[in-house]
Design an enzyme around this catalytic site. Structure first.
Site, PDB file in Angstrom:
ATOM      1  N   LYS A 193      -2.170 -10.564   5.343  1.00  0.00           N
ATOM      2  CA  LYS A 193      -2.993  -9.362   5.427  1.00  0.00           C
ATOM      3  C   LYS A 193      -3.893  -9.300   4.204  1.00  0.00           C
ATOM      4  O   LYS A 193      -3.499  -9.692   3.099  1.00  0.00           O
ATOM      5  CB  LYS A 193      -2.120  -8.095   5.462  1.00  0.00           C
ATOM      6  CG  LYS A 193      -2.902  -6.790   5.376  1.00  0.00           C
ATOM      7  CD  LYS A 193      -1.995  -5.573   5.286  1.00  0.00           C
ATOM      8  CE  LYS A 193      -2.809  -4.299   5.115  1.00  0.00           C
ATOM      9  NZ  LYS A 193      -1.949  -3.092   5.007  1.00  0.00           N
ATOM     10  N   GLU A 245      -2.606   9.632   0.425  1.00  0.00           N
ATOM     11  CA  GLU A 245      -1.485   8.710   0.185  1.00  0.00           C
ATOM     12  C   GLU A 245      -0.848   8.903  -1.186  1.00  0.00           C
ATOM     13  O   GLU A 245      -1.474   8.668  -2.228  1.00  0.00           O
ATOM     14  CB  GLU A 245      -1.949   7.257   0.334  1.00  0.00           C
ATOM     15  CG  GLU A 245      -0.810   6.267   0.251  1.00  0.00           C
ATOM     16  CD  GLU A 245      -1.191   4.879   0.748  1.00  0.00           C
ATOM     17  OE1 GLU A 245      -0.313   4.009   0.787  1.00  0.00           O
ATOM     18  OE2 GLU A 245      -2.375   4.674   1.089  1.00  0.00           O
ATOM     19  N   GLU A 273       1.431  -4.212  10.396  1.00  0.00           N
ATOM     20  CA  GLU A 273       0.709  -3.958   9.154  1.00  0.00           C
ATOM     21  C   GLU A 273       1.466  -2.938   8.303  1.00  0.00           C
ATOM     22  O   GLU A 273       1.600  -3.102   7.078  1.00  0.00           O
ATOM     23  CB  GLU A 273      -0.693  -3.438   9.479  1.00  0.00           C
ATOM     24  CG  GLU A 273      -1.538  -3.135   8.265  1.00  0.00           C
ATOM     25  CD  GLU A 273      -2.880  -2.508   8.617  1.00  0.00           C
ATOM     26  OE1 GLU A 273      -3.537  -2.001   7.686  1.00  0.00           O
ATOM     27  OE2 GLU A 273      -3.262  -2.518   9.801  1.00  0.00           O
ATOM     28  N   GLU A 275     -13.354   1.721  11.658  1.00  0.00           N
ATOM     29  CA  GLU A 275     -12.315   2.422  10.887  1.00  0.00           C
ATOM     30  C   GLU A 275     -12.847   2.834   9.521  1.00  0.00           C
ATOM     31  O   GLU A 275     -12.591   3.950   9.055  1.00  0.00           O
ATOM     32  CB  GLU A 275     -11.081   1.530  10.723  1.00  0.00           C
ATOM     33  CG  GLU A 275      -9.958   2.197   9.942  1.00  0.00           C
ATOM     34  CD  GLU A 275      -8.696   1.348   9.884  1.00  0.00           C
ATOM     35  OE1 GLU A 275      -8.048   1.351   8.814  1.00  0.00           O
ATOM     36  OE2 GLU A 275      -8.358   0.708  10.891  1.00  0.00           O
TER      37      GLU A 275
END
Length: 398
Positions: A142, A197, A241, A380
């Site tokens: 990733k 986050e 992910e 996104e």
């Protein structure tokens, strides 16, 4: 008969008052845990061989001995290893409870903007394709690729009003404003944002991290959003992910904790613009007195998570340097505060921008894994720009 000593009550502030008192150059941070506003610079904190946490502990101890009533270390650290950090022990700190939603000051509808994508959207999609080639070759699992929008207004951008709009649009976000002025800047430069986050929070021996990975835009239509949430929870790509990120965070915290609770499956949390797969991880520290176990020490150990970098981290960092058109600066770094007892709160520096006079630079990224579609990843990032663009009075611009 002696006169009783005068006892001054501890000032009690409201979150709305702290937000209203923010001026460019101050430090502001708020979340569901509470709000903190700090002014002045008693000490600048520089990293030593052990990182920032030991130096921060020493700086707060010295500040307390010098008479600073509430010494904390507050500020931001950039994304890349060795990146610029803006960490200080402020002179004055004011605290309040969590902010509440309210009517935010409207953006100036008369502002004229020039928008420059860096890179152009088609070039970003091409970079995603090159990342997929690296992933297909086995070099990466990733990598998170970001892109930048540089906005130029016809008048200076008022940071206090921008911050107020961000806080009041989403009081539960980790909202922040940090002075990151660098030599050569023509005016004060402020890192401002509202991150969804939590990198890590500490209260006593209890630590919490809340990694996010796997996202979908929020539509505003209930039925459509229910479908998007269901797809996220059933998406092998997004769940894979997310699993990379949650596992790495749990592995790092496991080295500091005697107990660690990791939910077996993620849930979905929402912001005004996005849905995210979320895992809330909690643990109990083995040695709370160790500076490495302070909130800042834990944040340093966790950064960068796969949510903003990739897997494996060293190869992902190399790919980011090769494939991204712009240096991220403070984007995808860490922002927050730590007190002398080690408690504190640090967020991942996303949904953020750097504002300097008439210029606003904002970044958004997407996690690229096997099966990613370049156009979907581009979309996104467009959705993730909306948090700042809305606060600036703009719609989708690229």
């Amino acid at each position: 008969m002696s006169t009783p000593a005068l006892v001054r009550p501890t000032p009690v502030h409201r979150a709305a008052d702290l937000l209203a008192a923010y001026l460019t150059g101050s430090f502001y941070f708020s979340s569901a845990r509470g709000a903190l506003l700090a002014d002045g610079i008693h000490t600048r904190v520089r990293a030593d061989a052990g990182g920032y946490a030991p130096a921060a502990a020493q700086a707060m101890q010295a500040a307390r001995a010098a008479g600073v009533a509430d010494p904390v270390v507050a500020g931001a650290v950039g994304f890349r290893p060795g990146a610029r950090a803006d960490l200080v022990v402020p002179t004055v700190v004011r605290r309040a409870g969590a902010p509440a939603g309210a009517q935010a000051p409207g953006a100036d509808a008369g502002t004229a903007w020039t928008v420059t994508p860096r890179p152009e959207p088609a070039d970003y999609a091409d970079a995603v394709g090159r990342a997929l080639e690296l992933i297909g070759g086995g070099d990466l699992h990733k990598v998170v690729l970001a892109r930048c929008l540089e906005l130029t207004a016809d008048a200076p951008v008022p940071v206090p009003a921008l911050l107020a709009r961000l806080v009041q649009a989403d009081p539960a976000a980790y909202a922040f404003a940090v002075d990151v002025t660098a030599p050569g800047d023509p005016a004060p430069r402020t890192l401002v944002g509202a991150s969804p986050e939590l990198l890590v929070s500490r209260r006593g021996a209890t630590v919490t991290a809340n990694p996010l990975a796997g996202s979908a835009p929020r539509s505003g239509d209930d039925a459509t959003d229910r479908e998007r949430i269901a797809r996220l929870l059933d998406s092998a790509k997004d769940l894979g992910e997310h699993a990379h990120t949650a596992a790495q965070v749990a592995d790092v915290l496991g080295g500091f904790c005697v107990d660690l609770e990791v939910p077996p499956r993620p849930e979905v949390i929402g912001t005004p613009t996005m849905w995210h797969l979320s895992t809330r991880i909690t643990g109990r520290l083995a040695d709370p007195a160790d500076p490495a176990s302070s909130a800042l020490g834990l944040a340093e150990a966790l950064h960068p998570t796969p949510a903003v970098c990739g897997v494996p981290a060293d190869r992902a960092l190399s790919a980011i340097v090769d494939l991204e058109a712009e240096d991220r600066g403070h984007y995808a770094g860490l922002v927050g505060w730590t007190g002398p007892d080690g408690d504190g709160e640090w967020a991942v520096t996303i949904r953020s921008a750097e504002v300097c006079d008439r210029t606003v630079r904002l970044f958004a990224g997407a996690g690229i894994v096997a099966g990613s579609d370049p156009e979907a990843e581009l979309a996104e990032t467009t959705a993730k720009f909306r948090t700042l663009l809305r606060a600036l009075g703009l719609g989708d611009v690229a």
